[in-house]
Design a protein around this motif. Structure first.
Motif, PDB file in Angstrom:
ATOM      1  N   VAL A  94      40.024  51.201  41.460  1.00  0.00           N
ATOM      2  CA  VAL A  94      40.972  51.079  40.496  1.00  0.00           C
ATOM      3  C   VAL A  94      40.125  51.396  39.167  1.00  0.00           C
ATOM      4  N   LEU A  95      40.501  52.237  38.481  1.00  0.00           N
ATOM      5  CA  LEU A  95      39.791  52.430  36.959  1.00  0.00           C
ATOM      6  C   LEU A  95      41.131  52.281  35.938  1.00  0.00           C
ATOM      7  N   SER A  96      40.925  51.098  35.248  1.00  0.00           N
ATOM      8  CA  SER A  96      42.066  50.753  34.393  1.00  0.00           C
ATOM      9  C   SER A  96      41.424  50.663  33.214  1.00  0.00           C
ATOM     10  N   CYS A  97      42.397  50.148  32.143  1.00  0.00           N
ATOM     11  CA  CYS A  97      41.817  49.843  30.890  1.00  0.00           C
ATOM     12  C   CYS A  97      41.314  48.339  30.793  1.00  0.00           C
ATOM     13  N   ILE A  98      40.626  48.079  29.528  1.00  0.00           N
ATOM     14  CA  ILE A  98      40.007  46.844  29.429  1.00  0.00           C
ATOM     15  C   ILE A  98      40.979  45.854  28.834  1.00  0.00           C
ATOM     16  N   ASP A  99      42.365  46.073  28.613  1.00  0.00           N
ATOM     17  CA  ASP A  99      43.308  45.138  28.145  1.00  0.00           C
ATOM     18  C   ASP A  99      43.321  43.844  29.037  1.00  0.00           C
ATOM     19  N   SER A 100      43.532  42.915  28.375  1.00  0.00           N
ATOM     20  CA  SER A 100      43.390  41.546  29.019  1.00  0.00           C
ATOM     21  C   SER A 100      44.633  41.356  29.862  1.00  0.00           C
ATOM     22  N   TYR A 116      37.613  47.613  44.349  1.00  0.00           N
ATOM     23  CA  TYR A 116      36.079  48.007  43.353  1.00  0.00           C
ATOM     24  C   TYR A 116      37.231  48.193  41.992  1.00  0.00           C
ATOM     25  N   VAL A 117      36.881  47.608  40.983  1.00  0.00           N
ATOM     26  CA  VAL A 117      37.661  47.621  39.643  1.00  0.00           C
ATOM     27  C   VAL A 117      36.529  48.045  38.722  1.00  0.00           C
ATOM     28  N   MET A 118      36.869  49.201  37.889  1.00  0.00           N
ATOM     29  CA  MET A 118      36.076  49.698  36.776  1.00  0.00           C
ATOM     30  C   MET A 118      37.198  49.581  35.719  1.00  0.00           C
ATOM     31  N   ARG A 119      36.704  49.196  34.603  1.00  0.00           N
ATOM     32  CA  ARG A 119      37.499  49.042  33.371  1.00  0.00           C
ATOM     33  C   ARG A 119      36.942  49.502  32.032  1.00  0.00           C
ATOM     34  N   THR A 120      37.676  50.555  31.465  1.00  0.00           N
ATOM     35  CA  THR A 120      37.159  51.261  30.178  1.00  0.00           C
ATOM     36  C   THR A 120      38.207  51.361  29.074  1.00  0.00           C
ATOM     37  N   GLY A 121      38.038  51.401  27.867  1.00  0.00           N
ATOM     38  CA  GLY A 121      39.074  51.590  26.788  1.00  0.00           C
ATOM     39  C   GLY A 121      39.910  52.996  27.031  1.00  0.00           C
ATOM     40  N   GLY A 136      32.614  53.711  45.892  1.00  0.00           N
ATOM     41  CA  GLY A 136      33.344  53.153  46.881  1.00  0.00           C
ATOM     42  C   GLY A 136      33.721  54.280  47.987  1.00  0.00           C
ATOM     43  N   PRO A 137      34.037  55.458  47.690  1.00  0.00           N
ATOM     44  CA  PRO A 137      34.404  56.685  48.423  1.00  0.00           C
ATOM     45  C   PRO A 137      32.973  57.140  49.074  1.00  0.00           C
ATOM     46  N   LEU A 138      32.022  57.349  48.250  1.00  0.00           N
ATOM     47  CA  LEU A 138      30.823  57.896  48.752  1.00  0.00           C
ATOM     48  C   LEU A 138      29.895  57.174  49.732  1.00  0.00           C
ATOM     49  N   THR A 139      30.030  55.724  49.414  1.00  0.00           N
ATOM     50  CA  THR A 139      28.842  54.850  50.041  1.00  0.00           C
ATOM     51  C   THR A 139      29.649  54.167  51.206  1.00  0.00           C
ATOM     52  N   SER A 140      31.072  53.890  51.131  1.00  0.00           N
ATOM     53  CA  SER A 140      31.713  52.772  52.259  1.00  0.00           C
ATOM     54  C   SER A 140      32.921  53.638  52.489  1.00  0.00           C
ATOM     55  N   GLY A 141      33.227  54.847  52.053  1.00  0.00           N
ATOM     56  CA  GLY A 141      34.757  55.359  52.578  1.00  0.00           C
ATOM     57  C   GLY A 141      35.754  54.909  52.189  1.00  0.00           C
ATOM     58  N   THR A 142      35.816  54.088  50.966  1.00  0.00           N
ATOM     59  CA  THR A 142      37.003  53.723  50.254  1.00  0.00           C
ATOM     60  C   THR A 142      38.100  55.041  50.203  1.00  0.00           C
ATOM     61  N   PRO A 143      39.175  54.845  50.652  1.00  0.00           N
ATOM     62  CA  PRO A 143      40.142  55.850  50.908  1.00  0.00           C
ATOM     63  C   PRO A 143      41.237  55.939  49.635  1.00  0.00           C
ATOM     64  N   LEU A 144      41.077  55.312  48.657  1.00  0.00           N
ATOM     65  CA  LEU A 144      41.998  55.401  47.673  1.00  0.00           C
ATOM     66  C   LEU A 144      41.345  54.955  46.058  1.00  0.00           C
ATOM     67  N   ILE A 145      41.466  55.989  45.424  1.00  0.00           N
ATOM     68  CA  ILE A 145      41.410  55.741  43.873  1.00  0.00           C
ATOM     69  C   ILE A 145      42.618  55.474  43.156  1.00  0.00           C
ATOM     70  N   VAL A 146      42.630  54.677  42.317  1.00  0.00           N
ATOM     71  CA  VAL A 146      43.850  54.513  41.374  1.00  0.00           C
ATOM     72  C   VAL A 146      43.599  54.484  39.941  1.00  0.00           C
ATOM     73  N   VAL A 147      43.822  55.527  38.935  1.00  0.00           N
ATOM     74  CA  VAL A 147      43.662  55.762  37.627  1.00  0.00           C
ATOM     75  C   VAL A 147      45.066  55.007  37.081  1.00  0.00           C
ATOM     76  N   LEU A 148      44.771  53.765  36.453  1.00  0.00           N
ATOM     77  CA  LEU A 148      45.769  52.995  35.844  1.00  0.00           C
ATOM     78  C   LEU A 148      45.990  52.839  34.608  1.00  0.00           C
ATOM     79  N   GLY A 149      47.000  53.542  33.779  1.00  0.00           N
ATOM     80  CA  GLY A 149      46.992  53.327  32.424  1.00  0.00           C
ATOM     81  C   GLY A 149      48.051  52.397  32.090  1.00  0.00           C
ATOM     82  N   HIS A 150      48.457  52.093  30.849  1.00  0.00           N
ATOM     83  CA  HIS A 150      49.478  51.146  30.615  1.00  0.00           C
ATOM     84  C   HIS A 150      50.239  51.264  29.259  1.00  0.00           C
ATOM     85  N   GLN A 151      51.505  50.499  29.258  1.00  0.00           N
ATOM     86  CA  GLN A 151      52.365  50.588  28.103  1.00  0.00           C
ATOM     87  C   GLN A 151      51.421  49.865  26.990  1.00  0.00           C
TER      88      GLN A 151
END
Length: 248
Positions: A94-100, A116-121, A136-151
């Motif tokens: 999951v690539l999401s925002c740094i928002d608490s 696996y969680v990555m957080r950037t502004g 994750g996808p390239l080293t252990s075959g993680t099958p899903l990536i979610v880009v998560l924005g928010h309100q």
């Protein structure tokens, strides 16, 4: 006694090499040691999803529990901690925002070793961020990536004002604003009563599209072993809305 020392030394060396192999496998995040943990995983009764559709369904179910308040708090006990101590097999990135207010592990009701969680502004990308998403996808075959924005994204709001008014943000915050410029330009073209929300949603779509078409990830997407989903989190309700890329 002297005759036993070579055997003892060989035994110590063999043990050291075995320990090093386990340590490297755990650090790398690959599945090379998976058979050793299969018995424990079976005992715990919770197999990780191995396809994009199954991984996505697991996240959807978790978010539904978050919205309703009927949380399971899975994978958060000493048994789980011991299971993943030597090997991790997250089923999603999951690539999401740094928002608490937007912690992916909570709003998807997941636990230790699940994501696996990555957080950037503003879910902004840079080479090191893209590399982290690829891990994750390239080293252990993680099958899903979610880009998560928010309100009500603060990073997007600040970037929108800075780009609109031509007033750079202080320090390295300006790098975030520049990374968000394509989403800003898209929001300006679309117009509407809430351009900041339009920009936030545009950023999700632009980022998920960029990852989906990235040179190292695109072959996995084409084969169907990886799906990149763009999603949007509503702070008011706790619900995750899918914007693009949901597996069929």
């Amino acid at each position: 006694m002297d005759g036993k020392r070579p055997l003892e030394r060989r035994a110590v060396l063999a043990g050291g090499l075995a320990g090093a192999t386990v340590a490297l496998a755990g650090c790398s995040g690959t599945r090379t040691a998976a058979p050793a943990s299969s018995a424990t995983a079976t005992a715990l009764g919770r197999a990780q999803p191995s396809t994009p559709a199954a991984a996505f369904a697991r996240l959807v179910e978790g978010n539904q529990r978050w919205v309703s308040g009927n949380l399971h708090h899975p994978d958060r006990d000493p048994n789980r901690r011991q299971l993943v101590a030597q090997l991790q097999e997250p089923f999603g990135s999951v690539l999401s925002c740094i928002d608490s207010r937007v912690p992916p592990e909570l709003l998807f009701d997941t636990g230790l070793g699940d994501l696996y969680v990555m957080r950037t502004g503003g879910q902004t990308l840079a080479p090191v961020v893209t590399g982290s998403v690829e891990y994750g996808p390239l080293t252990s075959g993680t099958p899903l990536i979610v880009v998560l924005g928010h309100q009500r994204c603060g990073a997007v709001k600040a970037a929108y004002a800075a780009l609109r008014d031509g007033k750079p943000l202080p320090g390295n915050l300006q790098a975030i604003a520049l990374a968000l410029k394509p989403a800003y330009e898209q929001a300006v073209r679309k117009g509407g009563t809430d351009p900041v929300e339009t920009m936030a949603r545009a950023q999700v779509t632009l980022t998920s599209t960029a990852l989906r078409s990235h040179a190292d990830l695109a072959p996995l997407v084409k084969r169907g072993t990886l799906t990149v989903v763009g999603a949007y989190y509503w702070l008011d309700t706790g619900k995750v809305e899918v914007l693009d890329g949901a597996p069929s």
